[in-house]
Design an enzyme around this catalytic site. Structure first.
Site, PDB file in Angstrom:
ATOM      1  CE1 TYR A 125      27.724  -7.425 -25.423  1.00 44.13           C
ATOM      2  CE2 TYR A 125      26.232  -6.167 -26.814  1.00 44.13           C
ATOM      3  CZ  TYR A 125      26.681  -6.522 -25.557  1.00 44.13           C
ATOM      4  OH  TYR A 125      26.088  -5.996 -24.446  1.00 44.13           O
ATOM      5  CG  PHE A 143       6.761 -21.891 -10.392  1.00 40.99           C
ATOM      6  CD1 PHE A 143       6.815 -23.205  -9.942  1.00 40.99           C
ATOM      7  CD2 PHE A 143       7.955 -21.241 -10.680  1.00 40.99           C
ATOM      8  CE1 PHE A 143       8.034 -23.867  -9.796  1.00 40.99           C
ATOM      9  CE2 PHE A 143       9.174 -21.900 -10.541  1.00 40.99           C
ATOM     10  CZ  PHE A 143       9.215 -23.214 -10.106  1.00 40.99           C
ATOM     11  CB  THR A 144       8.855 -20.787  -6.112  1.00 46.18           C
ATOM     12  OG1 THR A 144       9.515 -21.381  -7.237  1.00 46.18           O
ATOM     13  CG2 THR A 144       8.286 -21.900  -5.238  1.00 46.18           C
ATOM     14  CG  ASP A 164       5.215 -20.614 -16.878  1.00 42.88           C
ATOM     15  OD1 ASP A 164       5.995 -21.099 -17.722  1.00 42.88           O
ATOM     16  OD2 ASP A 164       5.472 -20.598 -15.661  1.00 42.88           O
ATOM     17  CE  LYS A 181      11.837 -25.823 -15.403  1.00 40.44           C
ATOM     18  NZ  LYS A 181      12.480 -24.542 -15.072  1.00 40.44           N
ATOM     19  NE  ARG A 218       8.736 -27.162  -5.088  1.00 42.00           N
ATOM     20  CZ  ARG A 218       9.448 -26.222  -5.722  1.00 42.00           C
ATOM     21  NH1 ARG A 218       9.425 -26.106  -7.035  1.00 42.00           N
ATOM     22  NH2 ARG A 218      10.181 -25.359  -5.052  1.00 42.00           N
ATOM     23  CG  PHE A 223      12.191 -23.724  -2.151  1.00 44.96           C
ATOM     24  CD1 PHE A 223      11.421 -22.584  -2.281  1.00 44.96           C
ATOM     25  CD2 PHE A 223      12.840 -24.216  -3.265  1.00 44.96           C
ATOM     26  CE1 PHE A 223      11.310 -21.938  -3.507  1.00 44.96           C
ATOM     27  CE2 PHE A 223      12.733 -23.577  -4.499  1.00 44.96           C
ATOM     28  CZ  PHE A 223      11.973 -22.429  -4.614  1.00 44.96           C
TER      29      PHE A 223
HETATM   30  N1  F0G Z   1       7.762 -21.399 -14.514  1.00 44.77           N
HETATM   31  C1  F0G Z   1       7.655 -22.700 -14.159  1.00 44.77           C
HETATM   32  C2  F0G Z   1       6.342 -23.382 -14.311  1.00 44.77           C
HETATM   33  C3  F0G Z   1       8.769 -23.383 -13.674  1.00 44.77           C
HETATM   34  O1  F0G Z   1       8.641 -24.667 -13.339  1.00 44.77           O
HETATM   35  C4  F0G Z   1      10.001 -22.706 -13.564  1.00 44.77           C
HETATM   36  C5  F0G Z   1      11.174 -23.384 -13.030  1.00 44.77           C
HETATM   37  C6  F0G Z   1      10.066 -21.355 -13.930  1.00 44.77           C
HETATM   38  C7  F0G Z   1       8.926 -20.745 -14.402  1.00 44.77           C
HETATM   39  C8  F0G Z   1      11.331 -20.568 -13.801  1.00 44.77           C
HETATM   40  O2  F0G Z   1      12.249 -20.968 -14.748  1.00 44.77           O
HETATM   41  O3  F0G Z   1      14.132 -22.031 -13.491  1.00 44.77           O
HETATM   42  O4  F0G Z   1      14.403 -21.303 -15.853  1.00 44.77           O
HETATM   43  O5  F0G Z   1      14.239 -19.630 -14.046  1.00 44.77           O
HETATM   44  N2  F0G Z   1      11.119 -24.499 -12.458  1.00 44.77           N
HETATM   45  C9  F0G Z   1      12.236 -25.284 -11.960  1.00 44.77           C
HETATM   46  C10 F0G Z   1      11.715 -26.497 -11.264  1.00 44.77           C
HETATM   47  C11 F0G Z   1      13.214 -24.521 -11.146  1.00 44.77           C
HETATM   48  O6  F0G Z   1      12.552 -27.260 -10.723  1.00 44.77           O
HETATM   49  O7  F0G Z   1      10.519 -26.741 -11.245  1.00 44.77           O
HETATM   50  P1  F0G Z   1      13.839 -20.976 -14.506  1.00 44.77           P
END
Ligand code: F0G
Length: 464
Positions: free
Chosen positions: A77, A129-130, A220, A263, A388, A455
């Site tokens: 833990y 970014f979303t 990021d 990624k 997108r 989305f």
């Molecule tokens: N920042 C970027 C640039 C991203 O592309 C993503 C995720 C995140 C933050 C968030 O990270 O998914 O680990 O919580 N991108 C994915 C995509 C979902 O399909 O582009 P996460």
């Protein structure tokens, strides 16, 4: 043999040890499948998908060395040995002093936003970014786009479309004062712009700007290795630098980072926050225990931390990895261009983006052309891609109106180390077939809309 990345064809720096079978549905079965998924590729079961280009997130093939690392999980833990390995890897590769693991990128975004953003703050960023933007808003802030104008133009072939426009930053400082700007969010290989990098020249200028106004830069780092590759091959002076040195140089010009390790760190799950400031670290540790888990596991198993540590080294310590990865994406993009498919240029790091406005010029943006095109590509081929465009942009926080972005794109995202050239040949042929019958493609209407990040779960049906 020394590799001249500018000239050489880069053969894969790996071979295949285990395979995963793929199944193919008939055309009629795919038509039924997309209907049951409400024309939203996120709602398709993966067993109905032949080639999955939905995302490069968590979809990489891990190496045998990473898999071996899973057996070395120390599932304590507190104080897992694997945390020490991860901390060491982040210090070695990125150079930040402190690290707080999280279950994935958005876990880190959540904690970062809660600590640094206060109600009424404005957060400049090189395109939204979303999930990042949503966490900024949930913390009481507002995102403000400071990316260069070229990034919004799918035809511009500016080599560093991820660059920040310092004039836009200056205007924000004049309008809101530095008190209201807690940090600048600098995304590597800007996802929504088509996987476009920033240059080190631009980052150095941004650093001077942020020193002048005492504003932090938070990176990021989700696709920082790919960004480093573009710097190596496109920016003068870095040709001979190893990728890992470019990554370190980028990080040294920032105050901290968050990363979705799913990624560029080549793992199926994981993320982290990293920083040099001790106060920021202490605050992050206080919050991670509430939302993710103890600060030495952050919602992950020890084995996941180990795979992440190993993945970080693999992605950065042999330049052939990222050179081959980006070459694969580029070759796919070129194949599509040879067949006149309109795509975003230059071809990005993690994906090829089809310009749905130019592919389907007869559909206005309120008929969700990119969403419709993603559904058509699936029905044609079993290939899953992602919208997108206007669906991903969501609604304006104040007016509630749809936000109509300039870029209306379908993302064909390439998982790392997963598909071969033959897969991309198949994909090219299939997308060309859709292109030939593009004039018959109809738009969609939305029949169900979730409040946030619509989305992922929205429903659609074809307009009659
Ligand atoms: N920042 C970027 C640039 C991203 O592309 C993503 C995720 C995140 C933050 C968030 O990270 O998914 O680990 O919580 N991108 C994915 C995509 C979902 O399909 O582009 P996460």
């Amino acid at each position: 043999m020394a590799l001249d990345l500018k000239k050489a064809f880069v053969p894969p720096p790996y071979k295949i040890k285990a395979i995963e079978p793929l199944y193919t549905l008939s055309h009629a079965e795919r038509e039924r499948a997309i209907q049951s998924a409400h024309y939203n590729t996120f709602l398709l079961p993966s067993s109905d998908v032949y080639m999955d280009l939905l995302t490069d997130s968590g979809t990489a093939a891990m190496s045998d060395y990473q898999w071996a690392g899973l057996m070395m999980g120390d599932e304590a833990y507190a104080g897992s040995l694997n945390f020490d390995h991860l901390e060491e890897a982040v210090r070695d590769v990125f150079g930040y002093r402190y690290i707080v693991p999280t279950h994935q990128g958005r876990g880190a975004e959540h904690i970062l936003s809660k600590i640094l953003i206060h109600s009424g703050d404005v957060i400049p960023g090189n395109m939204y970014f979303t999930t990042t933007k949503l966490h900024q808003e949930l913390a009481g802030g507002t995102f403000s786009d400071v990316i260069i104008d070229e990034a919004h133009d799918s035809l511009s072939d500016h080599p560093f479309k991820g660059n920040v426009d310092l004039k836009k930053c200056e205007a924000l400082v004049q309008k809101y004062t530095t008190q209201k700007i807690p940090y600048i969010n600098l995304q590597a290989c800007v996802n929504m712009a088509g996987g476009q990098p920033f240059s080190l020249e631009n980052l150095k200028a941004l650093r001077e700007f942020s020193n002048r106004y005492q504003i932090k830069i938070i990176l990021d780092a989700t696709r920082v290795v790919e960004n480093a590759h573009f710097i190596k091959v496109r920016e003068k002076g870095y040709e001979a630098w190893p990728i890992v040195s470019i990554v370190r140089e980028i990080c040294s010009l920032t105050d901290g980072c968050f990363m979705s390790a799913k990624k560029d760190a080549l793992v199926n799950i994981g993320g982290f926050l990293a920083m040099n400031d001790e106060y920021f670290f202490t605050e992050a540790k206080a919050l991670v225990v509430i939302f993710e888990g103890l600060h030495t596991y952050g919602g992950l198993a020890g084995r996941d931390l180990e795979a992440m540590a190993r993945g970080l080294y693999e992605a950065t310590c042999d330049d052939r990895f990222v050179a081959h990865r980006i070459q694969q994406v580029e070759e796919f993009g070129k194949k599509l261009m040879q067949r006149d498919i309109p795509i975003v240029k230059p071809i990005g790091g993690h994906a090829v983006f089809i310009d749905a406005k130019r592919f389907l010029p007869h559909l206005s943006q309120d008929l969700f052309p990119a969403q419709a095109l993603a559904a058509e590509i699936y029905v044609e081929s079993g290939i899953r891609s992602m919208e997108r465009g206007v669906v991903s942009s969501g609604r304006d926080k104040i007016t509630g109106e749809n936000i109509y972005p300039k870029l209306e794109l379908v993302r064909l995202t390439i998982p790392r180390r997963v598909y071969t050239q033959e897969h991309f040949e198949y994909a090219t042929q299939a997308i060309h077939e859709v292109y030939l019958r593009r004039n018959a493609i109809k738009g969609l209407q939305m029949t169900f809309e979730p409040k946030q990040l619509r989305f992922f779960q929205a429903h659609f049906q074809p307009i009659s």
